[in-house]
Design a protein around this motif. Structure first.
Motif, PDB file in Angstrom:
ATOM      1  N   ARG A  38       0.840  -1.202   0.000  1.00  0.00           N
ATOM      2  CA  ARG A  38       0.000   0.000   0.000  1.00  0.00           C
ATOM      3  C   ARG A  38       0.873   1.249   0.000  1.00  0.00           C
ATOM      4  N   GLN A  39       0.381   2.278  -0.680  1.00  0.00           N
ATOM      5  CA  GLN A  39       1.058   3.586  -0.649  1.00  0.00           C
ATOM      6  C   GLN A  39       0.008   4.681  -0.749  1.00  0.00           C
ATOM      7  N   ARG A  40       0.158   5.697   0.097  1.00  0.00           N
ATOM      8  CA  ARG A  40      -0.862   6.735   0.169  1.00  0.00           C
ATOM      9  C   ARG A  40      -0.779   7.720  -0.996  1.00  0.00           C
ATOM     10  N   GLY A  41       0.330   8.413  -1.124  1.00  0.00           N
ATOM     11  CA  GLY A  41       0.466   9.448  -2.141  1.00  0.00           C
ATOM     12  C   GLY A  41       1.337   9.002  -3.286  1.00  0.00           C
ATOM     13  N   ARG A  42       1.365   9.810  -4.329  1.00  0.00           N
ATOM     14  CA  ARG A  42       2.209   9.515  -5.484  1.00  0.00           C
ATOM     15  C   ARG A  42       3.667   9.713  -5.104  1.00  0.00           C
ATOM     16  N   ALA A  43       4.505   8.771  -5.473  1.00  0.00           N
ATOM     17  CA  ALA A  43       5.928   8.884  -5.162  1.00  0.00           C
ATOM     18  C   ALA A  43       6.736   8.124  -6.201  1.00  0.00           C
ATOM     19  N   CYS A  44       7.927   8.627  -6.472  1.00  0.00           N
ATOM     20  CA  CYS A  44       8.834   8.002  -7.430  1.00  0.00           C
ATOM     21  C   CYS A  44      10.116   7.620  -6.690  1.00  0.00           C
ATOM     22  N   PHE A  45      10.485   6.352  -6.764  1.00  0.00           N
ATOM     23  CA  PHE A  45      11.656   5.839  -6.064  1.00  0.00           C
ATOM     24  C   PHE A  45      12.718   5.456  -7.092  1.00  0.00           C
ATOM     25  N   LEU A  85      11.845   0.484   3.067  1.00  0.00           N
ATOM     26  CA  LEU A  85      10.742   0.865   2.188  1.00  0.00           C
ATOM     27  C   LEU A  85       9.773  -0.298   2.009  1.00  0.00           C
ATOM     28  N   ALA A  86      10.310  -1.506   1.834  1.00  0.00           N
ATOM     29  CA  ALA A  86       9.449  -2.685   1.683  1.00  0.00           C
ATOM     30  C   ALA A  86       8.621  -2.923   2.946  1.00  0.00           C
ATOM     31  N   LEU A  87       9.223  -2.757   4.117  1.00  0.00           N
ATOM     32  CA  LEU A  87       8.493  -2.954   5.375  1.00  0.00           C
ATOM     33  C   LEU A  87       7.396  -1.907   5.556  1.00  0.00           C
ATOM     34  N   LEU A  88       7.685  -0.685   5.175  1.00  0.00           N
ATOM     35  CA  LEU A  88       6.666   0.374   5.278  1.00  0.00           C
ATOM     36  C   LEU A  88       5.518   0.118   4.314  1.00  0.00           C
ATOM     37  N   HIS A  89       5.832  -0.405   3.150  1.00  0.00           N
ATOM     38  CA  HIS A  89       4.804  -0.677   2.147  1.00  0.00           C
ATOM     39  C   HIS A  89       3.914  -1.866   2.513  1.00  0.00           C
ATOM     40  N   THR A  90       4.472  -2.861   3.204  1.00  0.00           N
ATOM     41  CA  THR A  90       3.777  -4.144   3.315  1.00  0.00           C
ATOM     42  C   THR A  90       3.435  -4.580   4.733  1.00  0.00           C
ATOM     43  N   GLU A 131      -2.282   0.260  -4.535  1.00  0.00           N
ATOM     44  CA  GLU A 131      -2.218  -1.064  -3.928  1.00  0.00           C
ATOM     45  C   GLU A 131      -1.749  -2.081  -4.962  1.00  0.00           C
ATOM     46  N   ALA A 132      -0.952  -3.036  -4.504  1.00  0.00           N
ATOM     47  CA  ALA A 132      -0.447  -4.077  -5.395  1.00  0.00           C
ATOM     48  C   ALA A 132      -0.126  -5.331  -4.595  1.00  0.00           C
TER      49      ALA A 132
END
Length: 286
Positions: free
Chosen positions: A15-22, A220-225, A78-79
């Protein structure tokens, strides 16, 4: 062919709230992905992949990627993501016989997957479901899924020889919270620290840079999942100070850790509560 059985992958819901480019994200395993809400754009050098909601793709291992996750308001991005060891791809292609991997690994879209393949992806990307199977059976299911993706046009390209920084990243990723030093790495690779520094410099990086980048990518993966509190994510990647972790994270990705998640305040409270309950249970058991 006799080989060591790979460990089972651990799929996750992202999950991610806002638009972001990594930028410069590197995965040590190939990843199958399905976008559930929003849009994902992945760029590897001159190759660009755009996945809309409902579409599936294959992301390569050990290739620096620029990845943009774009929510569709008012929903979060979401993915579903499913990392799979490269050895399973290679064994699958060898057994099927009619699949020829491209010379270069780039992100690819899997088109027109049948309902059977979609259901199999859902099953395999749910860790609690895949774990119910014997390891040998789970591997066969994953190889079937890899075959479906290949038939849909998503074939993992050849990787070539790993760079030293790739091998170092793999080592650190096994335990990012460990107090890694260049001495540990040099001994693991049977070389002196001076040789390690020289070879990494030839790859335009350093031990410190690779260590930090591996830890931030894992964070980043832990924050996302997960719903782990940010302080716990910091500890999980080797930072005792959440504030120092937040500074490093923003330097690396351009966003604060708390801003990555959908509904960050709610998730933070849930994560803190889960962590508290866990501590209470441990106290009772002791």
């Amino acid at each position: 062919m006799k080989h060591e059985a790979p460990s089972l992958p651990n799929g996750a819901f992202l999950r991610q709230r806002g638009r972001a480019c990594f930028h410069r994200l590197v995965s040590t395993m190939p990843v199958l992905v399905q976008v559930r809400s929003g849009t994902k754009v992945v760029v590897v050098r001159d190759t660009s992949l755009r996945l809309l909601a409902g579409e599936f793709g294959l992301l390569p291992d050990h290739r620096p990627m620029t990845m943009e996750n774009i929510p569709k308001s008012p929903q979060n991005y979401e993915a579903r993501v499913l990392p799979i060891p490269r050895s399973l791809f290679e064994e699958t292609y060898l057994r099927v016989g009619c699949i020829t991997p491209p010379r270069t690994a780039v992100p690819m879209k899997a088109r027109d997957l049948p309902v059977e393949a979609v259901a199999l992806f859902d099953f395999c990307s749910s860790p609690e479901r895949l774990a119910t199977l014997p390891a040998a059976v789970a591997s066969v299911r994953l190889m079937e899924l890899i075959t479906w993706f290949a038939l849909g046009g998503a074939i993992l390209g050849e990787r070539g020889d790993l760079l030293l920084q790739d091998r170092l990243r793999q080592m650190i990723e096994k335990d990012p919270a460990y107090d890694w030093t260049s001495g540990h790495a040099a001994r693991s690779f049977h070389m002196s620290e001076a040789t390690l520094r020289r070879k990494l410099a030839a790859e335009n990086t350093s031990f410190t840079e690779t260590l930090s980048d591996t830890r931030m990518t894992r964070a980043l993966a832990l924050l996302h999942t997960t719903t782990l509190p940010v302080a716990h994510v910091a500890l999980a990647v080797g930072y005792d100070s959440p504030s120092q972790f937040a500074v490093r994270f923003k330097e690396r990705f351009g966003v604060n850790p708390r801003d990555v998640r959908g509904d960050p305040d709610i998730i933070e409270r849930i994560g803190t509560e889960v962590a508290r309950i866990g501590r209470d249970e441990i106290s009772v058991e002791q």
